[in-house]
Scaffold this active site. Structure first.
Site, mmCIF file in Angstrom:
data_model
loop_
_atom_site.group_PDB
_atom_site.id
_atom_site.type_symbol
_atom_site.label_atom_id
_atom_site.label_comp_id
_atom_site.label_asym_id
_atom_site.label_seq_id
_atom_site.Cartn_x
_atom_site.Cartn_y
_atom_site.Cartn_z
ATOM 1 N N GLY A 8 23.208 22.522 1.638
ATOM 2 C CA GLY A 8 23.265 22.059 0.229
ATOM 3 C C GLY A 8 23.335 23.016 -0.783
ATOM 4 N N LEU A 82 32.487 17.169 5.831
ATOM 5 C CA LEU A 82 33.492 17.956 6.701
ATOM 6 C C LEU A 82 34.517 16.819 7.236
ATOM 7 C CD1 LEU A 82 30.872 19.776 8.700
ATOM 8 C CD2 LEU A 82 32.469 20.533 7.002
ATOM 9 N N LEU A 84 37.836 13.731 6.558
ATOM 10 C CA LEU A 84 38.816 13.649 5.665
ATOM 11 C C LEU A 84 38.558 12.542 4.563
ATOM 12 C CD1 LEU A 84 42.137 13.668 7.728
ATOM 13 C CD2 LEU A 84 41.270 15.528 6.075
ATOM 14 N N ASN A 99 37.449 20.604 -3.342
ATOM 15 C CA ASN A 99 36.565 21.162 -1.953
ATOM 16 C C ASN A 99 36.460 22.595 -2.165
ATOM 17 O OD1 ASN A 99 35.355 20.806 0.660
ATOM 18 N ND2 ASN A 99 37.240 21.726 1.579
ATOM 19 N N HIS A 101 36.125 25.985 0.294
ATOM 20 C CA HIS A 101 36.065 26.296 1.678
ATOM 21 C C HIS A 101 35.799 27.743 1.981
ATOM 22 C CE1 HIS A 101 37.917 26.284 5.728
ATOM 23 N NE2 HIS A 101 38.458 27.605 5.523
ATOM 24 N N SER A 133 37.547 29.542 -1.317
ATOM 25 C CA SER A 133 38.810 29.167 -2.155
ATOM 26 C C SER A 133 38.123 27.641 -2.401
ATOM 27 C CB SER A 133 40.004 28.750 -1.206
ATOM 28 O OG SER A 133 40.472 29.950 -0.437
ATOM 29 N N ASP A 142 41.918 21.042 4.108
ATOM 30 C CA ASP A 142 42.212 22.200 3.287
ATOM 31 C C ASP A 142 43.710 22.658 3.071
ATOM 32 O OD1 ASP A 142 39.481 22.694 4.186
ATOM 33 O OD2 ASP A 142 40.146 23.761 6.053
HETATM 34 C C1 GRF Z 1 30.252 25.960 2.451
HETATM 35 O O1 GRF Z 1 30.419 27.280 3.188
HETATM 36 C C2 GRF Z 1 31.502 25.265 2.033
HETATM 37 O O2 GRF Z 1 32.524 26.422 1.668
HETATM 38 C C3 GRF Z 1 31.897 24.476 3.036
HETATM 39 O O3 GRF Z 1 30.837 24.135 3.785
HETATM 40 C C4 GRF Z 1 29.871 25.210 3.259
HETATM 41 C C5 GRF Z 1 28.478 23.865 2.948
HETATM 42 O O4 GRF Z 1 27.227 24.699 2.850
HETATM 43 N N1 GRF Z 1 32.783 23.500 2.945
HETATM 44 P P1 GRF Z 1 26.550 24.235 1.710
HETATM 45 O O5 GRF Z 1 25.981 22.944 2.224
HETATM 46 O O6 GRF Z 1 27.198 24.178 0.455
HETATM 47 O O7 GRF Z 1 25.241 25.147 1.892
#
Ligand code: GRF
Length: 188
Positions: A8, A82, A84, A99, A101, A133, A142
């Protein structure tokens, strides 16, 4: 929108960035995929309206579209989501779903590339840098256009944890910055 596996941290950062002025706009609604996960609990504690909808339930796409429409949101930000996103939502928010990544796309993206798996792959490939990104969301994992990237070095002796922490700090800068860029584009 948040999933069940992250900590989070990106959601917390977006809420705080809206409140302290680093980011244009506010997080008005959090949609989680699972009750009891850190991001959902934290959003409620911070007083943000929170709805939980399971992608495993029938009619998920229609319910999600309804919740987003009734809340009149301008931008949808995925943070640790995570799965789609249903096509209905992409149709409703053209160019307005982002999003984040934890790597420098187009490298180290795609199905199965999330959380620690990304940093493992970066280290295994012997990369000298990584980063994060923020990109537009499309029907594929992605693959949408990159809005903003922050780069970090891969240091000698890095582990998944040390690299992951460095990338996560970069995420705290990248996501509010990307939201501001998209906001400027749409003239908000
Ligand atoms: C992050 O690394 C983000 O890039 C990816 O999922 C992770 C989520 O982490 N999509 P958090 O829940 O925001 O700590």
């Amino acid at each position: 929108m948040v999933g069940g596996k992250g900590r989070g941290s990106n959601l917390l950062n977006l809420i705080e960035a809206g409140r302290d002025g680093r980011m244009r706009g506010q997080v008005e609604l959090v949609v989680g995929t699972k009750e009891g996960v850190p991001a959902v609990e934290m959003a409620r504690e911070m007083g943000v309206r929170t709805v939980v909808l399971s992608p495993k339930e029938g009619g998920y796409g229609g319910c999600l579209r309804g919740v987003l429409r009734e809340s009149a949101v301008d931008l949808v930000c995925l943070a640790g989501y995570l799965t789609l996103l249903p096509g209905e939502v992409l149709v409703d928010f053209p160019g307005r779903v982002l999003n984040i990544h934890p790597a420098l796309l187009p490298k180290f993206g795609g199905k199965g590339m999330y959380l620690h798996y990304v940093h493992e792959a970066v280290l295994a490939a012997g990369e000298s840098e990584s980063g994060c990104s923020v990109h537009m969301v499309s029907e594929q994992y992605d693959e949408g256009a990159v809005v903003w990237q922050e780069r970090v070095p891969v240091e000698p002796g890095d582990t998944v944890e040390t690299l992951g922490s460095r990338v996560n700090r970069a995420e705290m800068v990248a996501y509010p910055k990307a939201v501001n860029l998209v906001w400027e584009k749409f003239g908000g």
